[in-house]
Enzyme design. Structure first.
Site, PDB file in Angstrom:
ATOM      1  N   PRO A 164      41.358  30.231  45.180  1.00  0.00           N
ATOM      2  CA  PRO A 164      40.387  29.140  45.336  1.00  0.00           C
ATOM      3  C   PRO A 164      40.319  28.153  44.182  1.00  0.00           C
ATOM      4  CG  PRO A 164      39.249  31.131  44.684  1.00  0.00           C
ATOM      5  CD  PRO A 164      40.693  31.521  44.849  1.00  0.00           C
ATOM      6  N   CYS A 194      46.012  41.194  40.796  1.00  0.00           N
ATOM      7  CA  CYS A 194      44.776  41.906  40.455  1.00  0.00           C
ATOM      8  C   CYS A 194      44.813  43.302  41.077  1.00  0.00           C
ATOM      9  CB  CYS A 194      43.541  41.127  40.918  1.00  0.00           C
ATOM     10  SG  CYS A 194      43.424  40.895  42.708  1.00  0.00           S
TER      11      CYS A 194
END
Length: 455
Positions: A133, A252
């Site tokens: 994002p 991640c």
């Protein structure tokens, strides 16, 4: 079986301190094998709350200024000065005026790792291949300081629209936002970027602590599918790195298949690269939810930049109404004005203009406004980026004032001003643009976008 965890009969293990955090049994087994003696501390970290944080947008204010005006308790994040840890128990920032003004971006402090390892400097050409994002693209833009260019891409158009809005809120002046597959990006740009970021879509094991539902979607099959997709993205990204440039790969997630193993396979397939650095962060031994990053260097030396003889789909803007508006309202408009076939005007520096291609592009440079029936209508994005342009007309409201709240709701205010004016949030000694208004007949009419207005 790990002490402190019980098998629930469904190949899942329940963290003893929280019945809401459930870890898949295969994940537990894999992490015990990977971490060995550290596994006990790793699993114990799931009894702790997720770490929340933010990145101060140094394009708009310094870390010291933010620390003076923030209403929340913050601490250094450890990896980089602009990444801070939030210590408030209750925290909702999405509609706070400081967030709306682009003063910060909410993120896990450990996401600073690839940005720190990328070593982005002013004037570089940077590509963020999987940018939505917008956290790392925004951080890259801040480190570029208005120079060079950040091409921010996401293959999913809906996510790319979120990315575009993020960069607009942060006031990025030198971003090109695209939505295309990694292969299409490589074909359009070729080997021209000093830095290429690939924060790859992954199995998200680092999300388990803050989003327990993510653990329920995990499987070894999903890990293998993610690893295969990441290798394809890396192959495309490698084609975009200029000689002497660097490719920064991050996830991640924790498993070695998506991390070290993919790094090894990449090097085996791309002899022109060498591994410069590789680091891991775990939630039990660092601040944040965890991250992996590897930096690969491309051989050779960088050549001369490609200048833009013409900007695809745009022409230089010679409309008198546009130039008159920019001269009247700004001391130093960023870049040159270009206009597209629909009448949209964009301000672009030379490096930004050189990186507008035939890809589906959601934004380039600063969206300044539109020419309609011979007159120029400015856009919200122009004022969000106006700190770099020396706005001549500014009205300031205190961050917690009724006037600012009214402006953000689209309510008219009394005013003795005339014409278009930037609206700034003031808190302490900091003044930040948050939108614009038009004053006439004693009224200040809010031009804050309807889709962003507070209710």
């Amino acid at each position: 079986m790990k002490a402190g965890m019980t098998n629930n009969g469904n190949n899942e293990y329940d963290a003893v301190t929280s019945g809401t955090k459930r870890l898949p049994g295969d994940f537990v087994e894999d992490m015990r094998g990977q971490l060995g003696a550290e596994a006990e501390a790793f699993f114990a970290s799931y009894s702790e709350p997720a770490v929340r944080g933010l990145r101060v947008n140094t394009d708009k204010l310094s870390v010291a200024e933010f620390s003076e005006i923030t209403p929340w308790s913050v601490e250094p994040g450890g990896l980089s000065d602009d990444y801070l840890v939030l210590r408030d128990e209750a925290f909702s920032a999405g509609k706070h005026p400081l967030h709306l003004a682009g003063a910060f971006y909410l993120c896990d402090p450990s996401t600073a790792l690839p940005i720190v390892m990328a070593d982005i400097r002013r004037g570089m050409w940077v590509l963020d291949m999987c940018a939505a994002p917008g956290g790392k693209a925004g951080a890259a833009a801040a480190r570029l300081g208005g120079e060079g260019v950040i091409v921010a891409n996401d293959a999913v158009t809906g996510r790319a629209r979120v990315l575009s809005r993020t960069l607009e809120r942060l006031g990025a002046v030198n971003a090109v936002c695209t939505s295309a597959s990694p292969d299409a990006v490589a074909a359009a740009y070729g080997a021209r970027f000093d830095r290429v970021l690939v924060d790859a879509p992954c199995s998200g094991e680092g999300m388990f602590r803050k989003d327990p539902a993510a653990a329920l979607e995990w499987s070894r099959e999903h890990v293998r599918a993610c690893a295969a997709r990441q290798r394809l993205i890396l192959d495309s990204a490698a084609r975009c790195v200029a000689p002497g440039g660097r490719l920064i790969y991050s996830t991640c997630t924790f498993n070695s298949l998506e991390n070290e193993e993919n790094a090894r396979l990449f090097l085996a397939a791309h002899g022109e690269f060498e591994l410069l650095d590789e680091r891991r962060l775990y939630p039990h031994s660092s601040v944040g939810e965890g991250h992996y990053c590897a930096v690969f260097a491309s051989g050779g030396e960088a050549g001369p930049r490609r200048a833009a003889e013409a900007v695809r789909g745009h022409r230089r803007c010679g409309e008198a109404c546009v130039n008159a508006f920019l001269t009247e309202n700004f001391r130093m408009p960023f870049g040159a004005p270009y206009i597209d076939a629909r009448g949209a005007v964009r301000l672009m520096g030379a490096d930004t203009a050189a990186n507008v291609t035939g890809l589906f592009t959601l934004g380039a440079g600063v969206y300044a406004g539109e020419v309609k029936k011979g007159r120029f209508e400015p856009a919200h994005a122009l004022y969000m980026a106006s700190q770099r342009m020396g706005c001549r007309h500014i009205v300031e409201f205190e961050a917690d004032s009724p006037q600012l709240g009214a402006f953000l709701r689209g309510v008219e205010l009394e005013s003795a001003l005339s014409g278009f004016t930037a609206v700034h949030l003031r808190r302490g000694g900091v003044s930040l643009p948050i939108g614009f208004a038009k004053a006439s007949a004693g009224r200040l009419k809010s031009r804050y976008p309807k889709g962003l207005r507070l209710t």
